[in-house]
Design a protein around this motif. Structure first.
Motif, short mmCIF file in Angstrom:
data_model
loop_
_atom_site.label_atom_id
_atom_site.label_comp_id
_atom_site.label_asym_id
_atom_site.label_seq_id
_atom_site.Cartn_x
_atom_site.Cartn_y
_atom_site.Cartn_z
N ALA A 60 0.83 -1.21 0.00
CA ALA A 60 0.00 0.00 0.00
C ALA A 60 0.86 1.26 0.00
CB ALA A 60 -0.93 -0.01 1.22
N ILE A 61 1.89 1.27 0.84
CA ILE A 61 2.79 2.42 0.92
C ILE A 61 3.54 2.60 -0.39
CG2 ILE A 61 4.88 3.31 2.02
CD1 ILE A 61 2.37 3.59 3.72
N HIS A 62 3.98 1.49 -0.98
CA HIS A 62 4.71 1.56 -2.25
C HIS A 62 3.85 2.18 -3.33
CE1 HIS A 62 6.43 0.02 -6.04
NE2 HIS A 62 7.58 0.09 -5.41
N ARG A 63 2.59 1.80 -3.40
CA ARG A 63 1.69 2.34 -4.43
C ARG A 63 1.53 3.86 -4.29
NH1 ARG A 63 -3.79 -0.94 -5.12
NH2 ARG A 63 -4.00 0.68 -6.73
N ILE A 64 1.52 4.33 -3.07
CA ILE A 64 1.37 5.77 -2.85
C ILE A 64 2.67 6.50 -3.21
CG2 ILE A 64 1.04 7.57 -1.10
CD1 ILE A 64 -0.70 5.50 0.43
N LEU A 65 3.78 6.00 -2.70
CA LEU A 65 5.06 6.70 -2.86
C LEU A 65 5.59 6.68 -4.29
CD1 LEU A 65 7.05 5.78 0.39
CD2 LEU A 65 5.52 7.70 -0.04
N ILE A 66 5.36 5.57 -5.00
CA ILE A 66 5.94 5.46 -6.34
C ILE A 66 5.40 6.54 -7.26
CG2 ILE A 66 4.25 3.83 -7.31
CD1 ILE A 66 8.04 3.64 -7.82
N SER A 67 4.12 6.88 -7.12
CA SER A 67 3.54 7.91 -7.98
C SER A 67 4.08 9.29 -7.66
CB SER A 67 2.01 7.90 -7.84
OG SER A 67 1.62 8.22 -6.51
N ILE A 68 4.53 9.47 -6.43
CA ILE A 68 5.05 10.77 -6.00
C ILE A 68 6.52 10.94 -6.36
CG2 ILE A 68 5.53 12.21 -3.97
CD1 ILE A 68 3.03 10.88 -2.68
N PHE A 69 7.32 9.89 -6.15
CA PHE A 69 8.77 10.01 -6.32
C PHE A 69 9.27 9.66 -7.72
CE2 PHE A 69 8.50 9.96 -1.72
CZ PHE A 69 9.49 10.89 -1.35
N GLU A 70 8.58 8.74 -8.40
CA GLU A 70 9.04 8.28 -9.72
C GLU A 70 9.30 9.43 -10.70
OE1 GLU A 70 10.14 5.97 -12.94
OE2 GLU A 70 9.91 5.29 -10.87
N PRO A 71 8.43 10.43 -10.81
CA PRO A 71 8.68 11.52 -11.78
C PRO A 71 9.97 12.29 -11.52
CG PRO A 71 6.39 11.54 -11.08
CD PRO A 71 7.10 10.58 -10.17
N GLY A 72 10.50 12.21 -10.30
CA GLY A 72 11.72 12.94 -9.98
C GLY A 72 13.01 12.17 -10.20
N PHE A 73 12.89 10.89 -10.58
CA PHE A 73 14.08 10.08 -10.82
C PHE A 73 14.65 10.40 -12.21
CE2 PHE A 73 12.15 6.55 -7.97
CZ PHE A 73 12.57 7.24 -6.83
N ILE A 74 15.95 10.30 -12.34
CA ILE A 74 16.58 10.55 -13.64
C ILE A 74 16.26 9.41 -14.60
CG2 ILE A 74 18.47 11.84 -12.55
CD1 ILE A 74 20.29 9.41 -13.30
N PHE A 75 16.40 9.67 -15.88
CA PHE A 75 16.08 8.66 -16.90
C PHE A 75 16.98 7.44 -16.76
CE2 PHE A 75 16.59 6.62 -21.02
CZ PHE A 75 15.27 6.48 -21.43
N ASP A 76 18.27 7.66 -16.46
CA ASP A 76 19.25 6.56 -16.49
C ASP A 76 19.48 5.90 -15.14
OD1 ASP A 76 19.97 6.33 -19.26
OD2 ASP A 76 20.79 8.34 -19.09
N ASN A 163 12.04 -6.39 1.57
CA ASN A 163 10.86 -5.52 1.50
C ASN A 163 10.68 -4.89 0.12
OD1 ASN A 163 10.40 -6.02 4.17
ND2 ASN A 163 10.58 -3.90 4.86
N LEU A 164 9.43 -4.83 -0.35
CA LEU A 164 9.12 -4.11 -1.57
C LEU A 164 9.46 -2.63 -1.42
CD1 LEU A 164 7.82 -3.95 -4.41
CD2 LEU A 164 5.61 -3.67 -3.26
N THR A 165 9.20 -2.08 -0.24
CA THR A 165 9.50 -0.67 0.00
C THR A 165 10.99 -0.37 -0.08
OG1 THR A 165 9.40 -1.19 2.36
CG2 THR A 165 7.47 -0.13 1.40
N SER A 166 11.83 -1.36 0.23
CA SER A 166 13.27 -1.12 0.22
C SER A 166 13.79 -0.77 -1.17
CB SER A 166 14.01 -2.35 0.75
OG SER A 166 13.72 -2.57 2.11
#
Length: 312
Positions: A60-76, A163-166
């Motif tokens: 549940a936590i992963h689903r929330i956080l991934i949408s928030i942080f993923e756009p800020g990760f670099i392409f590579d 952990n998936l969150t890790s």
């Protein structure tokens, strides 16, 4: 996920779901202890397995956080991200090699680095502060903090491999390094997979300087260290050993250890299929991931061996 794991997870998930809802409503949720075991794949690693009720929370936590942080990760950055992975990292590296060597007409160099005991060294306070930069909901932050604090390798350090969150936490943590290298150092040919990263350059001296700069950044900002015996600089035409493959300007080959490990895993999956532990769909998905890697490598010999295993 294996068939037996899916059954276990779904049954226990239903049993624990209503209890979790009650715990959340009354602010009584606490993370349980982990069961720990050792795997060798290929090197020895400690895996920490959470209870099913905690894994539900992780998802549940992963689903929330991934949408928030993923756009800020670099392409590579290629580890544990949708539409990324080992295969695409290797192909991207080959693209970098062709560009930096002007289609294999110029000499260039590669810096390879590895972070020493990365997962065991992640600082809880730093990780929490990085999460707080984008998450403002206090109830959610309390829950995330309980997950972070649920595991310690040393006092206030370490996140579990199981952990998936890790996987997401590691990318949040090392996104600081990614942005430092890309935005501040302005290194064009940089890519990272988990705690392994490489930088290509036409100047060896530039890469030698970067080792000290990056190690200082890691120590100062993330309390991490480069692994001294796993930092290397070599000419690209000698081949870049990365993620189980050796990448040349003209072709890609698998490392011998990678080939042996691949065959061993396929044999193991075949035995599990025959024993009914996994189903045909899981086996084929696993098989296709290996065959997908081979489409980009020289590997007629190993393809024949895989065919023999499948047909046995």
């Amino acid at each position: 996920m294996k068939k037996i794991d899916v059954i276990e997870f779904s049954q226990k998930a239903e049993e624990n779901l209503f209890g979790l809802i009650s715990d959340f409503e009354n602010n009584k949720y606490s993370h349980s202890k982990y069961s720990r075991f050792i795997i060798c794949d290929p090197k020895k690693r400690e895996i920490a397995k959470a209870l099913v009720k905690d894994r539900i929370v992780h998802h549940a936590i992963h689903r929330i956080l991934i949408s928030i942080f993923e756009p800020g990760f670099i392409f590579d950055s290629y580890s544990s991200r949708t539409d990324k992975g080992i295969h695409k990292a290797i192909l991207r590296l080959r693209t970098f090699i062709l560009k930096i060597t002007k289609n294999n007409t110029k000499t260039a160099w590669v810096l390879k680095c590895d972070i020493k005991k990365f997962f065991d060294s992640i600082d809880h306070e730093i990780l929490s502060s990085l999460v707080r930069k984008k998450i403002k909901d206090e109830k959610l932050l309390i829950l995330i903090e309980k997950i972070i604090q649920s595991y310690h390798k040393k006092p206030e350090k370490g996140i579990p491999l199981g952990n998936l969150t890790s996987q997401l936490f590691s990318n949040i943590y090392l996104n600081e390094l990614d942005n430092f290298v890309k935005r501040e150092l302005r290194e064009k040919y940089y890519l990272r997979y988990a705690d392994d990263f490489i930088i290509l350059s036409s100047e060896k001296e530039q890469l030698e300087k970067l080792v000290l700069i990056i190690d200082n950044f890691l120590q100062t900002n993330l309390k991490l260290h480069l692994h001294p015996s796993k930092v290397s600089i070599r000419k690209i035409h000698q081949g870049v050993d990365f993620l189980g493959a050796v990448v040349f300007p003209t072709h890609i080959i698998l490392r011998t250890k990678t080939k042996k490990r691949m065959l061993r895993k396929i044999r193991a999956r075949k035995k599990e299929l025959k024993a009914g532990i996994i189903d045909e769909k899981y086996f084929n998905q696993s098989l296709q991931s290996y065959l997908g890697m081979l489409t980009h490598c020289r590997g007629n010999g190993i393809k024949r061996e895989i065919s023999e295993i499948i047909e046995a």
